[in-house]
Design a protein around this motif. Structure first.
Motif, mmCIF file in Angstrom:
data_model
loop_
_atom_site.group_PDB
_atom_site.id
_atom_site.type_symbol
_atom_site.label_atom_id
_atom_site.label_comp_id
_atom_site.label_asym_id
_atom_site.label_seq_id
_atom_site.Cartn_x
_atom_site.Cartn_y
_atom_site.Cartn_z
ATOM 1 N N LEU A 17 6.806 9.283 -11.661
ATOM 2 C CA LEU A 17 6.708 10.705 -11.334
ATOM 3 C C LEU A 17 5.660 11.374 -12.218
ATOM 4 O O LEU A 17 5.584 11.116 -13.413
ATOM 5 C CB LEU A 17 8.057 11.401 -11.534
ATOM 6 N N GLU A 18 4.828 12.239 -11.610
ATOM 7 C CA GLU A 18 3.807 12.974 -12.364
ATOM 8 C C GLU A 18 3.906 14.455 -12.017
ATOM 9 O O GLU A 18 4.009 14.823 -10.842
ATOM 10 C CB GLU A 18 2.406 12.451 -12.023
ATOM 11 N N TRP A 19 3.841 15.327 -13.049
ATOM 12 C CA TRP A 19 3.916 16.770 -12.828
ATOM 13 C C TRP A 19 2.556 17.398 -13.086
ATOM 14 O O TRP A 19 1.932 17.138 -14.121
ATOM 15 C CB TRP A 19 4.957 17.395 -13.746
ATOM 16 N N ASP A 20 2.092 18.202 -12.128
ATOM 17 C CA ASP A 20 0.846 18.937 -12.295
ATOM 18 C C ASP A 20 1.175 20.396 -12.561
ATOM 19 O O ASP A 20 1.703 21.089 -11.672
ATOM 20 C CB ASP A 20 -0.027 18.798 -11.046
ATOM 21 N N LYS A 21 0.887 20.828 -13.776
ATOM 22 C CA LYS A 21 1.260 22.180 -14.203
ATOM 23 C C LYS A 21 0.541 23.247 -13.400
ATOM 24 O O LYS A 21 1.125 24.274 -13.029
ATOM 25 C CB LYS A 21 0.951 22.337 -15.689
ATOM 26 N N GLY A 22 -0.751 23.021 -13.089
ATOM 27 C CA GLY A 22 -1.534 24.038 -12.389
ATOM 28 C C GLY A 22 -1.031 24.306 -10.989
ATOM 29 O O GLY A 22 -0.833 25.460 -10.591
ATOM 30 N N VAL A 29 0.868 -1.178 0.000
ATOM 31 C CA VAL A 29 0.000 0.000 0.000
ATOM 32 C C VAL A 29 0.904 1.228 0.000
ATOM 33 O O VAL A 29 1.724 1.407 0.905
ATOM 34 C CB VAL A 29 -0.919 -0.003 1.237
ATOM 35 N N PHE A 30 0.761 2.063 -1.024
ATOM 36 C CA PHE A 30 1.657 3.211 -1.183
ATOM 37 C C PHE A 30 0.839 4.494 -1.186
ATOM 38 O O PHE A 30 -0.154 4.625 -1.914
ATOM 39 C CB PHE A 30 2.442 3.094 -2.492
ATOM 40 N N THR A 31 1.270 5.448 -0.370
ATOM 41 C CA THR A 31 0.642 6.767 -0.344
ATOM 42 C C THR A 31 1.505 7.713 -1.172
ATOM 43 O O THR A 31 2.677 7.936 -0.839
ATOM 44 C CB THR A 31 0.536 7.296 1.097
ATOM 45 N N PRO A 32 0.976 8.265 -2.277
ATOM 46 C CA PRO A 32 1.768 9.158 -3.130
ATOM 47 C C PRO A 32 2.346 10.326 -2.325
ATOM 48 O O PRO A 32 1.713 10.845 -1.399
ATOM 49 C CB PRO A 32 0.764 9.645 -4.180
ATOM 50 N N VAL A 33 3.559 10.723 -2.682
ATOM 51 C CA VAL A 33 4.259 11.825 -2.005
ATOM 52 C C VAL A 33 4.298 13.012 -2.959
ATOM 53 O O VAL A 33 4.856 12.925 -4.060
ATOM 54 C CB VAL A 33 5.691 11.410 -1.607
ATOM 55 N N LYS A 62 9.414 25.084 -10.564
ATOM 56 C CA LYS A 62 9.180 24.826 -11.982
ATOM 57 C C LYS A 62 9.344 23.330 -12.246
ATOM 58 O O LYS A 62 9.899 22.588 -11.429
ATOM 59 C CB LYS A 62 10.139 25.617 -12.852
ATOM 60 N N LYS A 63 8.829 22.905 -13.405
ATOM 61 C CA LYS A 63 8.882 21.484 -13.753
ATOM 62 C C LYS A 63 10.330 21.041 -13.980
ATOM 63 O O LYS A 63 11.051 21.642 -14.772
ATOM 64 C CB LYS A 63 8.060 21.218 -15.013
#
Length: 891
Positions: free
Chosen positions: A509-514, A487-491, A497-498
């Motif tokens: 890895l995921e980048w959220d621009k907003g 069970v993994f909780t995203p960090v 900046k990206k």
């Protein structure tokens, strides 16, 4: 003599092969037969992929068997089934193709040795002649006519671009006898030279005899040249054996897939692989030596108590020698062993391209490196060991190379998996493998080992997740891939900046621009964290990323253990019957006492028998069974094959008495005396010969078909007698005195023996996604329908609410993962087995509207099992999503 009884999984594999052959001959089409049999065996029909350049209905299939699973034994055992159930011939030619000369010599030696299990398996086919390609170039016609001939060769030896290959296609005076009095159909299939003449070549002898091809390590023979070579043989069928079948470019038809969990349950391989990583190479080697000494002490203690001799071996992968560079080459490692660990020189063997110490040992000791007189304990190699070398005494792999060769690690790891004597030792530490690798990144090495087991040993991905574990407790927390559940909780971490996300980390890895947030969606190892930090310029951001990465592999993860991993034991009471005053497990309807005498039945062919013989006659005569698009008549592959075999293996013209004796001798019905079989067969054959238009010559030609029909008749009569006894014993008055549930008869789901033929994968399932939390094992066998999947969801929901402790998806005919109830007609494998909170067992079977009527026998035996269990067991068959029926059993 060294006898070898097939393991349970091997018996299941061979039963699948026999079923496929029988269905091929029944349907007359190997394509349709494969589709039908895979549906019967695994609950899901698999499409048939013809070999390029071959008839689309030629029998062609693959057995997927991991390292240590006994592929050669399975191949040898399959030969008798080829003759009896596919070719329907007393004798055949088998072309056994291997990838190298080393494996060719090893295979030849074993198949020729009368005391070897492989030879004994071959002898099931009757008279057998085993030869190499050079011997085959002078093979006599009488040898082919009186025995099954197995020719062991490499694929390369038949290629026209090799000198030895050319000889296979050239005329030889020694082979002229094979070409006397050929029928036009035989002449038509011969290979011809450029001038149009047909040479007296071995290739043409093979083409006329329609050899069956066994392709060992088939993943090495998937090129266009290989397929073109196969086509020249004009084969009757192709069976591939490999741990890693091709599933993409030219897909193999996998008929039966064996899981590593099955091999572990059958004591064939040493699992799990316990891994330790250590950046200091000297310490890494020292730890391996200490482990070997511990294993030797355990082995010696077992031997004093009667166990077989065992000397654990260490396989060490050194680095190549490089001019002017300081490397951990074989000589450097040898000096380390001698000077710093006081290992005697005679205990060290170097097996590289320059030094061939293993070959010297094979010559010096009768049993090679396994000989008790051999002192060797350490084998130093550079890339890979000699192909074909095998020693179950290998226990420990040491990887000292700073740049390990993937192929070498895979091969060496495969060498340490095999179990000595294919039997578990008393001490659990001697039933495991060990790997010591020079590295500071445990997570990376663990995943590489898992990848190696998939690529090289042929393990399923789900298998390797549970079969690679940390040796040191301190390193187990770094093993993110080893948990069956995690069970993994995203960090999430805010960044100005990206960042430039490395290609290899884009799935984590995921980048959220907003929101300008980088989210870590899976644990990052120390190496991956450093790789991420390297692309960031400023120090504060780098520190933030490293801190988040550390959290991803520490506080963000919660290892989840299944009931099987926590030590729960799922035991299910089984049916037992009173037999001669003692209870016996009811696992075969043949244990029932029933009146059985052939003399009570009329011995005459039925209308269906006569119809089948009419069809078989047309097949033997090369009758047409299809029409091409242009209107011309076509003969299917199997009818054409039977015609060619009939021309090559002319039937013996026996009189009625000799034919009846042959039929009687080849009816392997164990419940009958020879006299009763002889009387029935003689009367049946006489009635057949009295039929208009059926002659003794025709009966000789169709003797295998006659035997099959007689066998089916006798089996049908016996089934009727068994069914009557089954109803009387289990459901008649006083059954409580004859049938018992449980007691000493308990089926236990093996914690490491659960091996589905296919796994439920929520990412790819056509039925839906559900995060199953209460399944007994980390793996879940896939479902046969959407309704069955929904039934499993209901069980998991009830378990999460606390009304069921846990449940398991029951498998069909898969050893340690398959609970069954015996019926008169076979075994009933219910869909689900549940452990309730009070220890009661609940068995659940799901049926849609279509299957309800045909499942009456399943309901009867399930209800009887529950009724006689004195409340220890419950049974419910759910119909048409009536989930309330399950709920009612929990009250």
């Amino acid at each position: 003599m060294n006898t070898f009884a097939p393991k349970e999984y091997q018996a299941r594999v061979l039963a699948s092969v026999q079923r496929y052959f029988e269905t091929c001959t029944t349907l007359g089409n190997a394509n349709t037969a494969f589709y039908q049999v895979t549906g019967e065996l695994w609950g899901r029909h698999q499409s048939f992929n013809p070999l390029p350049g071959f008839a689309p209905d030629m029998p062609y299939f693959c057995l997927r068997v991991p390292t240590g699973g006994g592929k050669t034994f399975l191949a040898a055992s399959a030969v008798a089934r080829v003759n009896t159930h596919l070719l329907r011939s007393d004798h055949s030619v088998v072309l056994w193709l291997v990838p190298s000369d080393a494996i060719r010599e090893q295979t030849l030696k074993a198949l020729r040795d009368p005391g070897h299990p492989y030879h004994q398996a071959l002898k099931q086919a009757g008279a057998v002649t085993v030869m190499d390609l050079d011997e085959a170039k002078a093979i006599t016609r009488s040898t082919l006519d009186t025995s099954t001939v197995v020719i062991v060769s490499t694929v390369q030896a038949f290629r026209r671009d090799r000198t030895d290959g050319l000889k296979v296609y050239q005329s030889s005076g020694a082979l002229m006898q094979h070409f006397d009095s050929l029928a036009p159909a035989q002449r038509d299939i011969l290979l011809r030279d450029e001038d149009g003449t047909a040479p007296y070549s071995l290739a043409n002898v093979l083409r006329m005899r329609r050899p069956f091809l066994i392709v060992d390590e088939a993943h090495n023979a998937r090129t266009e040249i290989s397929f073109a070579t196969f086509e020249r043989f004009n084969p009757s069928g192709v069976m591939e054996l490999t741990a890693t079948p091709d599933t993409e470019k030219v897909p193999s038809n996998v008929l039966h897939s064996v899981g590593a969990a099955e091999l572990k349950a059958e004591q064939m391989i040493k699992l799990p692989v316990l891994l330790a990583t250590e950046p200091d190479w000297q310490q890494c080697l020292g730890d391996a030596i200490a482990r070997r000494d511990e294993l030797q002490t355990l082995a010696d203690d077992e031997q004093r108590h009667g166990a077989p001799y065992l000397r654990p071996l260490v396989l060490i992968q050194s680095e190549p020698r490089r001019q002017g560079m300081d490397t951990l080459d074989a000589q450097r490692v040898k000096r380390e062993l001698v000077e710093n660990h006081r290992i005697p020189l005679e205990e060290i063997v170097i097996a590289t391209g320059e030094e061939r110490g293993l070959e010297a040992i094979e010559k010096q000791y009768r049993l090679g490196i396994s000989d008790p007189a051999c002192p060797a304990k350490f084998v130093i190699t550079q890339q890979a060991l000699a192909e074909g070398w095998d020693c179950p005494f290998a226990y420990i792999l040491v990887g000292l190379s700073s740049q390990q060769s993937g192929t070498a690690v895979e091969q060496l790891l495969g060498r340490v998996l095999r179990q000595p004597g294919a039997k578990a030792r008393e001490t659990s530490a001697l039933n495991q493998s060990y790997a010591f690798v020079r590295s500071g990144d445990f997570a990376r090495v663990a995943n590489e080992l898992r990848d190696g087991l998939v690529r090289g040993a042929g393990f399923e991905r789900k298998d390797v997740d549970q079969f690679v574990a940390a040796q040191k407790p301190a390193q187990s927390g770094m093993d993110f891939g080893g948990h069956a559940r995690l069970v993994f909780t995203p960090v999430a971490v805010a960044l100005p900046k990206k960042p430039a996300i490395p290609e290899g980390l884009k799935d984590k890895l995921e980048w959220d621009k907003g929101s300008k947030t980088l989210t870590i969606t899976a644990p990052l190892s120390e190496t991956e964290a450093e790789e991420m930090a390297q692309v960031v310029a400023d120090e504060p951001t780098r520190a933030t990323l490293l801190q988040a990465a550390e959290a991803s592999r520490t506080t963000a993860i919660e290892p989840f253990q299944t009931p099987a991993e926590t030590g729960e034991r799922l035991r299910v009471p089984q049916l037992a019957l009173a037999q001669q005053g003692e209870l016996q497990l009811f696992d075969d309807a043949e244990v029932l006492e029933y009146p059985w005498a052939l003399s009570a039945y009329e011995a005459a062919p039925t209308a269906d028998d006569l119809s089948a013989l009419g069809l078989a006659s047309r097949v033997a005569g090369g009758g047409t069974i299809d029409v091409a698009m242009d209107g011309t008549m076509k003969v299917g592959f199997l009818p054409d094959l039977q015609r060619d075999l009939g021309l090559s293996y002319a039937p013996e013209h026996w009189d009625e008495t000799r034919l009846a004796a042959w039929l009687c001798r080849n009816l392997l019905e164990p419940s009958l005396t020879h006299a009763s079989k002889q009387a029935f067969v003689s009367s049946w054959l006489r009635a057949l010969l009295d039929t208009d238009g059926f002659t003794l010559a025709r009966a000789n030609q169709l003797k295998f078909t006659l035997r099959k029909l007689l066998d089916e008749n006798i089996r049908r009569l016996r089934r009727d007698a068994v069914n009557r006894a089954y109803q009387d014993v289990l459901f008649g008055p006083g059954r409580e005195t004859r049938v018992a549930i449980g007691g000493d008869f308990l089926f236990e789901f093996d914690p490491q023996g659960y091996a589905p033929s296919r796994d439920y994968d929520p990412r790819r399932s056509e039925y839906g996604h559900w995060d199953f939390r209460k399944h007994f094992h980390g793996r879940i066998g896939d479902f046969d329908s959407k309704e069955e999947f929904e039934c499993a969801v209901q069980l998991d929901m009830l378990a999460q609410k606390g009304r069921i402790r846990y449940w398991v998806r029951n498998l069909v005919n898969r050893g340690g993962g398959s609970f069954f109830l015996q019926k008169a007609s076979g075994r009933f494998y219910p869909d689900f087995v549940c452990m309730l909170n009070d220890g009661t067992i609940l068995v659940v079977e799901y049926k849609g509207a279509q299957g309800w009527t045909d499942a009456q026998e399943d309901r009867d035996i399930g209800n009887l099992w529950a009724e006689l269990s004195a409340g220890a067991c419950r049974f419910v068959m759910v119909r048409n999503r009536q989930w309330q029926d399950i709920d009612a059993t929990l009250v």
